[in-house]
Design a protein around this motif. Structure first.
Motif, PDB file in Angstrom:
ATOM      1  N   ALA A 108       0.838  -1.200   0.000  1.00  0.00           N
ATOM      2  CA  ALA A 108       0.000   0.000   0.000  1.00  0.00           C
ATOM      3  C   ALA A 108       0.872   1.249   0.000  1.00  0.00           C
ATOM      4  O   ALA A 108       0.581   2.219  -0.714  1.00  0.00           O
ATOM      5  N   ASP A 109       1.963   1.239   0.780  1.00  0.00           N
ATOM      6  CA  ASP A 109       2.884   2.373   0.813  1.00  0.00           C
ATOM      7  C   ASP A 109       3.488   2.621  -0.561  1.00  0.00           C
ATOM      8  O   ASP A 109       3.587   3.763  -1.002  1.00  0.00           O
ATOM      9  N   LYS A 110       3.903   1.554  -1.241  1.00  0.00           N
ATOM     10  CA  LYS A 110       4.510   1.707  -2.562  1.00  0.00           C
ATOM     11  C   LYS A 110       3.511   2.302  -3.547  1.00  0.00           C
ATOM     12  O   LYS A 110       3.829   3.231  -4.282  1.00  0.00           O
ATOM     13  N   THR A 111       2.285   1.790  -3.533  1.00  0.00           N
ATOM     14  CA  THR A 111       1.248   2.317  -4.419  1.00  0.00           C
ATOM     15  C   THR A 111       0.997   3.787  -4.122  1.00  0.00           C
ATOM     16  O   THR A 111       0.885   4.603  -5.037  1.00  0.00           O
ATOM     17  N   PHE A 112       0.934   4.118  -2.850  1.00  0.00           N
ATOM     18  CA  PHE A 112       0.688   5.498  -2.452  1.00  0.00           C
ATOM     19  C   PHE A 112       1.851   6.392  -2.873  1.00  0.00           C
ATOM     20  O   PHE A 112       1.652   7.466  -3.446  1.00  0.00           O
ATOM     21  N   ARG A 113       3.081   5.939  -2.612  1.00  0.00           N
ATOM     22  CA  ARG A 113       4.263   6.736  -2.927  1.00  0.00           C
ATOM     23  C   ARG A 113       4.397   6.980  -4.429  1.00  0.00           C
ATOM     24  O   ARG A 113       4.860   8.039  -4.850  1.00  0.00           O
ATOM     25  N   ASP A 114       3.978   6.004  -5.228  1.00  0.00           N
ATOM     26  CA  ASP A 114       4.072   6.146  -6.681  1.00  0.00           C
ATOM     27  C   ASP A 114       3.187   7.273  -7.210  1.00  0.00           C
ATOM     28  O   ASP A 114       3.416   7.774  -8.304  1.00  0.00           O
ATOM     29  N   GLN A 115       2.183   7.681  -6.446  1.00  0.00           N
ATOM     30  CA  GLN A 115       1.259   8.716  -6.879  1.00  0.00           C
ATOM     31  C   GLN A 115       1.692  10.119  -6.456  1.00  0.00           C
ATOM     32  O   GLN A 115       1.106  11.098  -6.891  1.00  0.00           O
ATOM     33  N   LEU A 116       2.716  10.219  -5.617  1.00  0.00           N
ATOM     34  CA  LEU A 116       3.098  11.505  -5.046  1.00  0.00           C
ATOM     35  C   LEU A 116       4.140  12.237  -5.884  1.00  0.00           C
ATOM     36  O   LEU A 116       4.989  11.619  -6.518  1.00  0.00           O
ATOM     37  N   THR A 117       4.047  13.556  -5.830  1.00  0.00           N
ATOM     38  CA  THR A 117       5.072  14.396  -6.445  1.00  0.00           C
ATOM     39  C   THR A 117       6.290  14.407  -5.519  1.00  0.00           C
ATOM     40  O   THR A 117       6.187  14.009  -4.356  1.00  0.00           O
ATOM     41  N   PRO A 118       7.443  14.885  -5.996  1.00  0.00           N
ATOM     42  CA  PRO A 118       8.625  14.916  -5.119  1.00  0.00           C
ATOM     43  C   PRO A 118       8.411  15.706  -3.824  1.00  0.00           C
ATOM     44  O   PRO A 118       8.871  15.298  -2.764  1.00  0.00           O
ATOM     45  N   GLU A 119       7.700  16.842  -3.898  1.00  0.00           N
ATOM     46  CA  GLU A 119       7.437  17.624  -2.688  1.00  0.00           C
ATOM     47  C   GLU A 119       6.540  16.845  -1.727  1.00  0.00           C
ATOM     48  O   GLU A 119       6.763  16.827  -0.517  1.00  0.00           O
ATOM     49  N   GLN A 120       5.509  16.209  -2.288  1.00  0.00           N
ATOM     50  CA  GLN A 120       4.595  15.420  -1.467  1.00  0.00           C
ATOM     51  C   GLN A 120       5.325  14.226  -0.865  1.00  0.00           C
ATOM     52  O   GLN A 120       5.089  13.857   0.286  1.00  0.00           O
ATOM     53  N   LEU A 121       6.208  13.636  -1.636  1.00  0.00           N
ATOM     54  CA  LEU A 121       6.972  12.481  -1.166  1.00  0.00           C
ATOM     55  C   LEU A 121       7.870  12.861   0.015  1.00  0.00           C
ATOM     56  O   LEU A 121       7.972  12.111   0.985  1.00  0.00           O
ATOM     57  N   LYS A 122       8.470  14.048  -0.056  1.00  0.00           N
ATOM     58  CA  LYS A 122       9.300  14.528   1.054  1.00  0.00           C
ATOM     59  C   LYS A 122       8.441  14.686   2.309  1.00  0.00           C
ATOM     60  O   LYS A 122       8.832  14.241   3.396  1.00  0.00           O
ATOM     61  N   ALA A 123       7.275  15.305   2.177  1.00  0.00           N
ATOM     62  CA  ALA A 123       6.378  15.492   3.326  1.00  0.00           C
ATOM     63  C   ALA A 123       5.903  14.139   3.856  1.00  0.00           C
ATOM     64  O   ALA A 123       5.810  13.938   5.070  1.00  0.00           O
ATOM     65  N   PHE A 124       5.627  13.204   2.946  1.00  0.00           N
ATOM     66  CA  PHE A 124       5.185  11.867   3.343  1.00  0.00           C
ATOM     67  C   PHE A 124       6.278  11.164   4.150  1.00  0.00           C
ATOM     68  O   PHE A 124       6.005  10.576   5.200  1.00  0.00           O
ATOM     69  N   ASP A 125       7.525  11.251   3.670  1.00  0.00           N
ATOM     70  CA  ASP A 125       8.643  10.624   4.377  1.00  0.00           C
ATOM     71  C   ASP A 125       8.851  11.246   5.753  1.00  0.00           C
ATOM     72  O   ASP A 125       9.138  10.541   6.720  1.00  0.00           O
ATOM     73  N   GLU A 126       8.696  12.564   5.841  1.00  0.00           N
ATOM     74  CA  GLU A 126       8.818  13.242   7.135  1.00  0.00           C
ATOM     75  C   GLU A 126       7.735  12.763   8.101  1.00  0.00           C
ATOM     76  O   GLU A 126       7.995  12.523   9.281  1.00  0.00           O
ATOM     77  N   ARG A 127       6.523  12.629   7.600  1.00  0.00           N
ATOM     78  CA  ARG A 127       5.411  12.170   8.442  1.00  0.00           C
ATOM     79  C   ARG A 127       5.644  10.727   8.902  1.00  0.00           C
ATOM     80  O   ARG A 127       5.383  10.380  10.049  1.00  0.00           O
TER      81      ARG A 127
END
Length: 153
Positions: A108-127
């Motif tokens: 689920a994380d991989k599917t979710f991460r594949d949909q994120l932009t680089p900025e969103q991915l950075k925020a996701f990783d921080e969270r």
């Protein structure tokens, strides 16, 4: 009679709300941002909006209190039932279940991460890092509490 009617309403409304709602979409009553979680008399911690699917019924305070209590009791009962069955599993089965659950979360994380932009991915990783930090703190607290009470973890 009033409790029975409330429970019947709850039992009928939850599946209907689940079917009607698409995962990830927010209606006007829940349009408070992706990181908003309501806590208090009108809702339950960890659930967006007011008491899940019950926000559109204009419940009076007594009804809200009854419904909130019913939600809490149902959640507690679900935890107890789940724990009862988990306690019956062998250690190998428990370990296999944990591995399968982790694989599901990773997918689920991989599917979710594949949909994120680089900025969103950075925020996701921080969270995610913040969640891991909180999880580690909670585990440390649980161990401390068990030691304090003299219970093995």
């Amino acid at each position: 009679m009033r409790k029975t009617l409330s429970m019947l309403l709850l039992a009928a409304a939850l599946p209907a709300a689940a079917i009607a709602a698409e995962h990830g979409e927010r209606g006007p009553a829940c349009d408070m941002g992706s990181d908003y979680y309501h806590k208090g008399a009108d809702g339950m911690a960890g659930m967006p909006g007011k008491m899940g699917g019950m926000h559109g019924f204009n419940l009076n305070p007594e009804q809200r209190k009854t419904m909130h209590k019913a939600y809490q009791e149902a959640a507690q009962e679900k935890r107890e039932i789940t724990q009862r069955y988990l306690d019956k599993l062998s250690e190998a089965d428990k370990e296999a279940m944990q591995k399968e659950l982790q694989a599901s979360r990773d997918k689920a994380d991989k599917t979710f991460r594949d949909q994120l932009t680089p900025e969103q991915l950075k925020a996701f990783d921080e969270r995610k890092a913040e969640q891991e930090k909180r999880r580690a703190e909670w585990e440390e607290f649980r161990k401390w509490k068990a030691e304090k009470e003299g219970k093995p973890q």
